[in-house]
Design a protein around this motif. Structure first.
Motif, PDB file in Angstrom:
ATOM      1  N   ARG A  37       0.868  -1.369  -0.208  1.00 48.10           N
ATOM      2  CA  ARG A  37      -0.037  -0.094  -0.181  1.00 48.10           C
ATOM      3  C   ARG A  37       0.984   1.193  -0.042  1.00 48.10           C
ATOM      4  N   THR A  89     -10.915   1.007   1.448  1.00 53.30           N
ATOM      5  CA  THR A  89     -11.251  -0.273   1.215  1.00 53.30           C
ATOM      6  C   THR A  89     -10.008  -1.224   1.451  1.00 53.30           C
ATOM      7  N   ASP A  90      -9.956  -2.441   1.855  1.00 50.51           N
ATOM      8  CA  ASP A  90      -9.055  -3.307   1.756  1.00 50.51           C
ATOM      9  C   ASP A  90      -9.316  -4.406   0.791  1.00 50.51           C
ATOM     10  N   ARG A  96      -6.323  11.140   4.632  1.00 49.90           N
ATOM     11  CA  ARG A  96      -6.063  10.234   3.518  1.00 49.90           C
ATOM     12  C   ARG A  96      -7.414   9.491   3.105  1.00 49.90           C
ATOM     13  N   ARG A  97      -8.279   9.174   3.975  1.00 46.32           N
ATOM     14  CA  ARG A  97      -9.367   8.637   3.704  1.00 46.32           C
ATOM     15  C   ARG A  97     -10.412   9.689   2.735  1.00 46.32           C
ATOM     16  N   ARG A 155      -7.072  -7.644   5.763  1.00 50.50           N
ATOM     17  CA  ARG A 155      -6.117  -7.373   7.156  1.00 50.50           C
ATOM     18  C   ARG A 155      -6.300  -8.647   7.888  1.00 50.50           C
ATOM     19  N   ARG A 210       0.639   3.922  -2.983  1.00 55.80           N
ATOM     20  CA  ARG A 210       0.173   5.458  -2.548  1.00 55.80           C
ATOM     21  C   ARG A 210       1.311   6.295  -3.186  1.00 55.80           C
ATOM     22  N   TRP A 255      -8.185   2.274  -1.965  1.00 55.50           N
ATOM     23  CA  TRP A 255      -7.273   1.385  -1.474  1.00 55.50           C
ATOM     24  C   TRP A 255      -6.250   2.044  -0.812  1.00 55.50           C
ATOM     25  N   GLU A 306      -7.346   4.051   2.077  1.00 56.92           N
ATOM     26  CA  GLU A 306      -7.506   3.165   3.215  1.00 56.92           C
ATOM     27  C   GLU A 306      -9.011   3.132   3.455  1.00 56.92           C
TER      28      GLU A 306
END
Length: 133
Positions: free
Chosen positions: A4, A123-124, A64-65, A129, A8, A118, A121
């Protein structure tokens, strides 16, 4: 997940570069903007600023979200411009980019939407996880 953070940073770099281009060199983007978009130069400027803001937001953990959601929505909203770009190019007698560019570009748009969600963060999926044992 170890993938990730580098994913990113790749998306941050891509959106930052695209945003700067939208702001400093809007002409190519104006050429692919559908005719029904009002105030196209202003829209191009705003989209560039949104890309820059989204890229910066992905860097800041507490933003971030929201940045991931915003960039995913942005990618969905600009899809008509991608379609217009393909139509404009592929209807030329001698297309500049052709299907080798436009086909993958159009098919990749949903991946860009997912990628933003993704790395933001939101969705995973499709990764899970690990649960503590």
């Amino acid at each position: 997940m170890r993938l990730r953070p580098p994913a990113r940073w790749i998306l941050i770099a891509a959106y930052l570069a695209a945003g700067i281009l939208h702001v400093l060199a809007p002409a190519p983007f104006l050429g692919i903007t559908p005719g029904w978009v009002p105030f196209a130069p202003t829209v191009i400027l705003i989209t560039g600023l949104a890309e820059i803001a989204g890229a910066i937001g992905l860097i800041i953990p507490r933003l971030r979200r929201a940045a991931g959601l915003g960039l995913a929505l942005y990618a969905a909203c600009v899809f008509p411009a991608n379609i217009q770009h393909a139509i404009n190019d592929l209807t030329l007698a001698d297309p500049q980019l052709g299907w080798a560019y436009h086909g993958p570009r159009l098919l990749f748009q949903p991946v860009i939407v997912w990628w933003a969600l993704w790395v933001g963060e939101v969705t995973d999926w499709p990764f899970r996880r690990r649960q503590a044992a």
